[in-house]
Scaffold this motif. Structure first.
Motif, PDB file in Angstrom:
ATOM      1  N   THR A 356      39.848 -21.145  -0.701  1.00  0.00           N
ATOM      2  CA  THR A 356      38.583 -20.611  -0.189  1.00  0.00           C
ATOM      3  C   THR A 356      38.099 -21.502   0.955  1.00  0.00           C
ATOM      4  O   THR A 356      37.956 -22.714   0.784  1.00  0.00           O
ATOM      5  N   VAL A 357      37.867 -20.885   2.113  1.00  0.00           N
ATOM      6  CA  VAL A 357      37.314 -21.580   3.276  1.00  0.00           C
ATOM      7  C   VAL A 357      35.956 -20.958   3.570  1.00  0.00           C
ATOM      8  O   VAL A 357      35.882 -19.767   3.914  1.00  0.00           O
ATOM      9  N   SER A 358      34.891 -21.735   3.448  1.00  0.00           N
ATOM     10  CA  SER A 358      33.531 -21.230   3.634  1.00  0.00           C
ATOM     11  C   SER A 358      32.819 -22.051   4.696  1.00  0.00           C
ATOM     12  O   SER A 358      33.156 -23.222   4.932  1.00  0.00           O
ATOM     13  N   ASP A 359      31.824 -21.437   5.337  1.00  0.00           N
ATOM     14  CA  ASP A 359      31.018 -22.161   6.318  1.00  0.00           C
ATOM     15  C   ASP A 359      29.568 -21.725   6.192  1.00  0.00           C
ATOM     16  O   ASP A 359      29.248 -20.760   5.493  1.00  0.00           O
ATOM     17  N   ALA A 360      28.689 -22.415   6.899  1.00  0.00           N
ATOM     18  CA  ALA A 360      27.256 -22.107   6.872  1.00  0.00           C
ATOM     19  C   ALA A 360      26.817 -21.446   8.165  1.00  0.00           C
ATOM     20  O   ALA A 360      25.652 -21.533   8.558  1.00  0.00           O
ATOM     21  N   GLY A 361      27.737 -20.790   8.830  1.00  0.00           N
ATOM     22  CA  GLY A 361      27.447 -20.135  10.095  1.00  0.00           C
ATOM     23  C   GLY A 361      26.779 -18.791   9.926  1.00  0.00           C
ATOM     24  O   GLY A 361      26.259 -18.451   8.851  1.00  0.00           O
ATOM     25  N   PRO A 362      26.853 -17.945  10.975  1.00  0.00           N
ATOM     26  CA  PRO A 362      26.180 -16.632  10.934  1.00  0.00           C
ATOM     27  C   PRO A 362      26.897 -15.616  10.060  1.00  0.00           C
ATOM     28  O   PRO A 362      26.332 -14.562   9.758  1.00  0.00           O
ATOM     29  N   GLY A 363      28.141 -15.876   9.667  1.00  0.00           N
ATOM     30  CA  GLY A 363      28.858 -14.926   8.822  1.00  0.00           C
ATOM     31  C   GLY A 363      29.532 -13.841   9.638  1.00  0.00           C
ATOM     32  O   GLY A 363      29.540 -13.848  10.877  1.00  0.00           O
ATOM     33  N   PHE A 364      30.081 -12.855   8.936  1.00  0.00           N
ATOM     34  CA  PHE A 364      30.791 -11.761   9.594  1.00  0.00           C
ATOM     35  C   PHE A 364      29.791 -10.724  10.096  1.00  0.00           C
ATOM     36  O   PHE A 364      28.765 -10.451   9.462  1.00  0.00           O
ATOM     37  N   ALA A 365      30.165 -10.128  11.244  1.00  0.00           N
ATOM     38  CA  ALA A 365      29.287  -9.090  11.801  1.00  0.00           C
ATOM     39  C   ALA A 365      29.300  -7.837  10.943  1.00  0.00           C
ATOM     40  O   ALA A 365      28.298  -7.136  10.821  1.00  0.00           O
ATOM     41  N   THR A 366      30.446  -7.540  10.342  1.00  0.00           N
ATOM     42  CA  THR A 366      30.592  -6.357   9.482  1.00  0.00           C
ATOM     43  C   THR A 366      31.229  -6.795   8.178  1.00  0.00           C
ATOM     44  O   THR A 366      31.990  -7.768   8.133  1.00  0.00           O
ATOM     45  N   PRO A 367      30.973  -6.058   7.093  1.00  0.00           N
ATOM     46  CA  PRO A 367      31.574  -6.441   5.806  1.00  0.00           C
ATOM     47  C   PRO A 367      33.065  -6.149   5.742  1.00  0.00           C
ATOM     48  O   PRO A 367      33.760  -6.694   4.897  1.00  0.00           O
ATOM     49  N   ASP A 368      33.561  -5.276   6.613  1.00  0.00           N
ATOM     50  CA  ASP A 368      34.977  -4.920   6.584  1.00  0.00           C
ATOM     51  C   ASP A 368      35.778  -5.930   7.381  1.00  0.00           C
ATOM     52  O   ASP A 368      35.330  -6.399   8.435  1.00  0.00           O
ATOM     53  N   PRO A 369      37.001  -6.260   6.935  1.00  0.00           N
ATOM     54  CA  PRO A 369      37.833  -7.197   7.681  1.00  0.00           C
ATOM     55  C   PRO A 369      38.185  -6.645   9.055  1.00  0.00           C
ATOM     56  O   PRO A 369      38.463  -5.452   9.191  1.00  0.00           O
TER      57      PRO A 369
END
Length: 422
Positions: A356-369
């Motif tokens: 698992t690679v996680s960050d505290a950034g803005p996240g994905f623009a869409t939930p779909d890959p």
């Protein structure tokens, strides 16, 4: 298909036999009835010869000795022999006309005897239904048994023919599945009917063409990757000419890493069949995080590393897993502002490992890959696709989630090492 072919043969054979045996059965019945009537007529004529030539007692004895029930209607109204009603047919025969008529339970054969004392006598022979169709049920049973035997034989032959057709088709399907699974050496031995034989030849030709195209593509990729060596060499020379030794060493290290990546691309492109691969996920992940930690310190990024105790074997090549971790961490550095923290966690599962690679950034623009070649952040969109293909090629998976800090979280499921079959 085998069942349908067998049913088709059975249905066709049954229709042909019905068309043949039903008329034959009716013919057998007609012949049996005709023979019985002929015998009864002969019996009646033999009795009619003695009517008028012998006395009544002799006629009675003659009627009793006959094979069939015989009744003699004399002109004076006397009845000799087996009791029988004086039917309309008997009245017609008493006028001098021999007839055959249906009667309750059978058929009566009437022979008119003209010249008898006092008028016309009538000899009646009665044939019951059993005598009319004597032997017919047995013949019908034989015909039915013959029909069933022929249907069974037709089904057996049809099943053998269906197997002869299905076997090469099944082999073709097996070869196609092997090709789809990446076994480009799979070939079929053309067999069966001419049409199936032609399909086998076409499948082999298609496999040869696919193999050739993939070989051309690999060589093209290898050639393209090899061209990168020239600018890499120039970049290395530029790095060596820098005045600052630390800066020069750092850039040379990056050039070495890039050169290793290019070499890996060339090797992978020219590899014809993927070999059985495995590595220690804990060691590889730890090494790649250590590599990226230098850049994380330069950008003031706080990160945490949570590794399961190794060794943790997974069914992925070390180079592939390293490229996968680099792609995920590269996305963190490329798509989040400097100073944003991230975390890497590798935990053991019953079927392998979970990265698992996680960050505290803005996240994905869409939930779909993102799809391959597309990205909502202005990149090529290949980083996540590299990770996904690495996991899926070994039997794992990739999923996108939201991290506890509200940023992006990529979870990579890595399968355990599959033991080789003996």
């Amino acid at each position: 298909m085998r069942r349908w072919l067998t049913l088709l043969v059975a249905a066709t054979t049954s229709l042909v036999l019905i068309a043949l045996l039903v008329p034959l059965a009716l013919l057998v019945r007609t012949v049996a009835v005709s023979g019985a009537v002929s015998e009864a007529e002969s019996e009646a004529e033999s009795v009619a010869v003695v009517v008028g030539a012998v006395d009544t007692e002799t006629l009675r004895l003659t009627a009793e000795q006959a094979e069939y029930p015989v009744t003699i209607f004399l002109p004076g109204g006397e009845v000799v022999g087996a009791p029988a009603p004086r039917s309309t047919a008997v009245e017609l025969a008493s006028r001098g006309r021999s007839v055959t008529a249906a009667a309750p339970g059978g058929r009566e054969i009437l022979v008119a005897v003209q010249g008898a004392p006092g008028g016309t006598a009538v000899v009646r022979v009665f044939l019951d239904d059993g005598r009319l169709t004597r032997g017919v049920p047995q013949v019908w049973a034989g015909l039915a048994a013959l029909g069933l035997a022929l249907v069974g034989l037709g089904v057996l032959v049809g099943d053998r023919l269906a197997r002869a057709v299905i076997r090469p088709i099944t082999a073709l399907a097996g070869v196609s599945h092997r090709l789809a699974a990446g076994d480009l050496s799979a070939r079929t031995v053309p067999d069966g009917p001419p049409e199936v034989h032609a399909v086998g030849l076409a499948l082999n030709h298609l496999a040869e063409r696919i193999t050739g195209l993939l070989a051309e593509e690999r060589e093209s990729v290898a050639d393209l990757s090899h061209r990168l060596r020239t600018p890499l060499t120039g970049l290395r020379l530029e790095a060596e000419s820098l005045a600052d030794p630390e800066e020069s060493a750092r850039i040379e290290a990056r050039v070495d890493a890039l050169e290793r990546a290019v070499t890996s691309v060339i090797t992978e492109a020219r590899r014809r069949v993927r070999e059985r691969a495995e590595c220690d996920a804990a060691a590889v992940t730890g090494a790649r995080v250590a590599f990226w930690s230098v850049l994380a310190e330069d950008q003031a990024r706080h990160f945490t590393l949570d590794l399961a105790p190794g060794p943790l074997p997974v069914g992925v090549a070390a180079d592939d897993l390293a490229a996968c971790v680099d792609a995920l961490l590269g996305n963190v550095f490329a798509h989040t502002p400097e100073g944003v923290s991230f975390s890497v966690r590798l935990e053991a599962t019953g079927g392998g490992a979970l990265l698992t690679v996680s960050d505290a950034g803005p996240g994905f623009a869409t939930p779909d890959p993102p799809r391959r070649g597309e990205s909502g952040a202005g990149s090529t969109g290949l980083g996540l696709d590299i990770a996904r293909r690495t996991a899926e090629s070994a039997g794992g998976s990739l999923s996108l989630r939201t991290s506890p800090e509200g940023g992006a979280s990529v979870v990579l499921s890595l399968p355990a090492v599959t033991p080789q079959k003996p």
